[in-house]
Design a protein around this motif. Structure first.
Motif, short mmCIF file in Angstrom:
data_model
loop_
_atom_site.label_atom_id
_atom_site.label_comp_id
_atom_site.label_asym_id
_atom_site.label_seq_id
_atom_site.Cartn_x
_atom_site.Cartn_y
_atom_site.Cartn_z
N VAL A 108 0.58 -1.61 0.07
CA VAL A 108 0.06 -0.51 -0.20
C VAL A 108 1.05 0.83 0.17
O VAL A 108 2.02 1.11 1.35
CB VAL A 108 -0.99 0.31 1.74
N THR A 109 0.78 2.17 -0.88
CA THR A 109 1.46 3.70 -0.90
C THR A 109 -0.04 4.21 -0.58
O THR A 109 -0.76 4.64 -1.24
CB THR A 109 2.13 4.13 -2.56
N VAL A 110 0.77 4.78 0.40
CA VAL A 110 0.10 6.09 1.32
C VAL A 110 -0.01 7.76 1.80
O VAL A 110 1.72 7.52 2.09
CB VAL A 110 -0.48 5.33 2.54
N HIS A 111 -0.33 8.90 1.67
CA HIS A 111 0.40 9.68 2.02
C HIS A 111 -0.39 10.35 3.31
O HIS A 111 -2.24 9.50 3.68
CB HIS A 111 -0.67 10.73 1.96
N TYR A 112 -0.12 10.34 4.80
CA TYR A 112 0.18 10.18 5.32
C TYR A 112 0.13 11.82 7.00
O TYR A 112 0.66 12.62 5.69
CB TYR A 112 0.20 8.66 6.75
N GLN B 242 8.47 13.95 4.97
CA GLN B 242 9.28 12.97 4.53
C GLN B 242 10.34 12.40 3.48
O GLN B 242 10.64 11.41 3.04
CB GLN B 242 8.51 11.36 5.49
N GLY B 243 9.62 13.22 2.65
CA GLY B 243 10.51 13.31 1.36
C GLY B 243 8.75 12.58 0.16
O GLY B 243 9.44 12.42 -0.75
N GLY B 244 8.03 11.67 0.68
CA GLY B 244 6.98 11.41 -0.52
C GLY B 244 6.45 10.21 0.10
O GLY B 244 5.55 10.38 1.48
N PRO B 245 5.38 9.65 0.10
CA PRO B 245 4.25 8.82 0.47
C PRO B 245 4.75 7.61 0.86
O PRO B 245 5.69 7.23 1.05
CB PRO B 245 3.16 8.34 -0.56
N LEU B 246 4.20 6.75 1.93
CA LEU B 246 4.62 5.72 2.68
C LEU B 246 4.38 4.97 1.94
O LEU B 246 3.53 4.30 1.53
CB LEU B 246 4.55 5.41 4.36
N GLY C 253 -1.00 -5.50 7.06
CA GLY C 253 -1.39 -6.07 8.01
C GLY C 253 0.17 -7.41 8.69
O GLY C 253 0.42 -8.28 9.01
N HIS C 254 1.22 -6.85 7.55
CA HIS C 254 2.39 -7.29 8.37
C HIS C 254 3.24 -5.93 9.66
O HIS C 254 4.40 -6.46 9.73
CB HIS C 254 3.22 -7.11 7.23
N HIS C 255 2.29 -5.91 10.60
CA HIS C 255 2.70 -5.29 11.05
C HIS C 255 4.06 -3.92 11.20
O HIS C 255 5.31 -4.16 12.04
CB HIS C 255 4.17 -5.71 12.63
N GLU C 256 4.41 -3.45 10.56
CA GLU C 256 5.23 -2.13 10.12
C GLU C 256 4.87 -0.37 10.02
O GLU C 256 5.99 -0.39 10.35
CB GLU C 256 5.54 -2.34 8.16
N VAL C 257 4.33 -0.84 10.83
CA VAL C 257 3.43 0.46 11.26
C VAL C 257 2.83 0.10 12.55
O VAL C 257 2.66 -0.82 12.84
CB VAL C 257 2.55 1.55 10.93
N LYS D 82 -0.75 -0.67 14.79
CA LYS D 82 -1.48 -1.54 15.20
C LYS D 82 -2.87 -0.68 14.83
O LYS D 82 -3.59 -0.78 13.67
CB LYS D 82 -2.26 -2.40 16.07
N GLY D 83 -3.08 0.83 14.90
CA GLY D 83 -4.04 1.50 14.61
C GLY D 83 -3.97 1.43 12.87
O GLY D 83 -5.13 1.38 11.97
N PHE D 84 -2.91 1.49 12.34
CA PHE D 84 -2.35 2.09 10.88
C PHE D 84 -2.69 1.10 10.01
O PHE D 84 -3.57 1.31 9.45
CB PHE D 84 -1.33 3.02 10.86
N ASP D 85 -2.08 0.04 10.75
CA ASP D 85 -2.30 -1.37 9.58
C ASP D 85 -3.86 -1.74 9.42
O ASP D 85 -3.89 -1.98 8.39
CB ASP D 85 -1.60 -2.27 10.49
N GLU D 86 -4.39 -1.37 11.28
CA GLU D 86 -5.92 -1.67 10.79
C GLU D 86 -7.04 -1.06 9.35
O GLU D 86 -7.67 -1.42 8.93
CB GLU D 86 -6.56 -1.39 12.08
N ALA D 87 -5.64 0.75 9.65
CA ALA D 87 -6.81 1.73 8.91
C ALA D 87 -6.38 0.49 7.46
O ALA D 87 -7.73 1.52 6.46
CB ALA D 87 -6.13 3.02 8.90
N LEU D 88 -5.89 0.47 7.20
CA LEU D 88 -5.34 0.28 5.98
C LEU D 88 -5.89 -1.05 5.29
O LEU D 88 -6.07 -0.98 3.71
CB LEU D 88 -3.40 0.15 5.47
N LEU D 89 -6.36 -1.86 6.21
CA LEU D 89 -6.86 -2.80 5.56
C LEU D 89 -8.19 -2.61 5.25
O LEU D 89 -9.33 -3.49 4.92
CB LEU D 89 -6.99 -3.99 6.35
N LEU D 90 -8.93 -1.45 5.77
CA LEU D 90 -10.11 -0.48 5.41
C LEU D 90 -10.24 -0.07 4.38
O LEU D 90 -11.66 0.62 3.96
CB LEU D 90 -10.83 -0.32 6.44
N LEU D 91 -9.60 0.71 3.79
CA LEU D 91 -9.33 1.69 2.78
C LEU D 91 -9.07 1.23 1.93
O LEU D 91 -8.23 0.80 1.27
CB LEU D 91 -8.77 2.80 3.70
#
Length: 163
Positions: A68-72, A89-93, A98-102, A104-113
């Motif tokens: 997932v590529t996301v601006h935040y 930070q110079g660009g999107p993340l 779901g791989h715990h790279e961020v 928990k709440g951010f991870d959960e949100a990515l799977l909803l959007l």
């Protein structure tokens, strides 16, 4: 009296842009003057995460392992203070959902959007940095927090790509 006038003049002059220097505008806080109308229509998940779509996405939804590529932009919920943004930070993340790279709440949100979504997300402290908080990496003494312990967070997210 003269020192007060000189101090006031310097303060005022310091707030004017210098000739030849462009002035940048960066939102440093969420508007706190009115109740958050998005929160009133937010969906609450079983974990306590809340989110409200600003713009629904028409692209594919993320699944565990999707790239997932996301601006935040992240704010502290208590006072609306900006603590991080992908633009600085110079660009999107780019992250695997779901791989715990961020957190928990951010991870959960990515799977909803789905791709193309823009949303505001409220993340309770237990799904963020919890009781430990996050120390400011620029504070050599290690005494100042970027995110205080037990801080709830608010993110503005824009899902650019899901692969």
């Amino acid at each position: 009296m003269r020192q007060v006038l000189i101090g006031t003049a310097l303060l005022l002059l310091g707030s004017w842009p210098l000739a030849g220097h462009a002035q940048r505008t960066l939102t440093t806080a969420l508007p706190a003057s009115q109740p958050d109308s998005l929160l009133a229509r937010a969906i609450t998940t079983a974990s306590g995460l809340r989110y409200a779509l600003r713009q629904p996405g028409a692209g594919p939804p993320a699944r565990v392992g999707s790239r997932v590529t996301v601006h935040y932009t992240g704010f502290l919920a208590a006072d609306g203070r900006l603590f991080d943004t992908s633009v600085q930070q110079g660009g999107p993340l780019k992250v695997r959902a779901g791989h715990h790279e961020v957190i928990k709440g951010f991870d959960e949100a990515l799977l909803l959007l789905p791709q193309g979504s823009r949303a505001r997300v409220w993340i309770p402290a237990r799904l963020a940095y919890g009781a430990k908080g996050r120390l400011d990496p620029d504070d050599d003494a290690g005494r100042r927090y970027l995110i205080p312990p037990n801080a709830d967070l608010i993110f503005e997210l824009e899902v650019l790509k899901v692969k």
